[in-house]
Design an enzyme around this catalytic site. Structure first.
Site, PDB file in Angstrom:
ATOM      1  N   ASP A 259       0.822  -1.213   0.000  1.00 12.45           N
ATOM      2  CA  ASP A 259       0.000   0.000   0.000  1.00 12.45           C
ATOM      3  C   ASP A 259       0.855   1.262   0.000  1.00 12.45           C
ATOM      4  O   ASP A 259       0.540   2.227  -0.697  1.00 12.45           O
ATOM      5  CB  ASP A 259      -0.944   0.011   1.204  1.00 12.45           C
ATOM      6  CG  ASP A 259      -2.271  -0.648   0.906  1.00 12.45           C
ATOM      7  OD1 ASP A 259      -2.519  -0.990  -0.263  1.00 12.45           O
ATOM      8  OD2 ASP A 259      -3.074  -0.816   1.846  1.00 12.45           O
TER       9      ASP A 259
ATOM     10  N   ASP B 175      -8.053  -3.924   1.308  1.00 10.99           N
ATOM     11  CA  ASP B 175      -7.793  -3.274   2.584  1.00 10.99           C
ATOM     12  C   ASP B 175      -8.809  -3.666   3.646  1.00 10.99           C
ATOM     13  O   ASP B 175      -8.649  -3.330   4.815  1.00 10.99           O
ATOM     14  CB  ASP B 175      -7.786  -1.758   2.418  1.00 10.99           C
ATOM     15  CG  ASP B 175      -6.644  -1.272   1.541  1.00 10.99           C
ATOM     16  OD1 ASP B 175      -5.598  -1.946   1.543  1.00 10.99           O
ATOM     17  OD2 ASP B 175      -6.796  -0.257   0.852  1.00 10.99           O
TER      18      ASP B 175
END
EC number: 3.4.23.-
Length: 136
Positions: free
Chosen positions: A73, A119
């Protein structure tokens, strides 16, 4: 070995048919309008299904997976604009969208913040592992 009749031997009750009807209505609504609420309903369903179907074996595997997701990320979301470009151009319920102009435009909002399903699913799998560990 199962016979072909045993493989497709499904029994439906009333609640299954009600769920099928509701999900069909949401599916047609998403296909026709691409509305953000329908997108989020499908995204949440996919995320819950992913957390339910995927299992981790031990905590160290989960920690490695979460650490890898963090590095991923940081690089792809914050270091480049690749993920944002792909997420905005790909018309599928692979993200949850949150309208930033909901108070001004109501349900016809057009400016969205995004959260990818990865996520949600990856930390959810780790939390499910910890929950199973806690129950034992």
């Amino acid at each position: 070995m199962l016979s072909p009749t045993e493989i497709v031997n499904y029994e439906f009750d009333t609640k299954d048919l009600i769920c099928l009807g509701i999900s069909s209505v949401v599916g047609v609504w998403y296909i026709l309008k691409k509305h953000w609420i329908a997108n989020n309903l499908f995204g949440l369903a996919f995320a819950l299904n992913g957390v339910e179907l995927l299992h981790l074996n031990n905590v160290s595997t989960g920690c490695i997976l979460l650490g890898g997701l963090f590095v991923y990320d940081v690089f792809w979301v914050f270091g480049t604009n690749v993920m944002v470009t792909v997420a905005k151009s790909f018309e599928a319920p692979i993200k949850l969208v949150f309208p930033q102009d909901l108070l001004e435009k109501g349900l016809n909002a057009s400016n969205f913040a995004m959260l990818g399903l990865g996520d949600i699913v990856i930390p959810g799998i780790f939390i499910a592992l910890l929950l199973r560990f806690d129950v034992r």
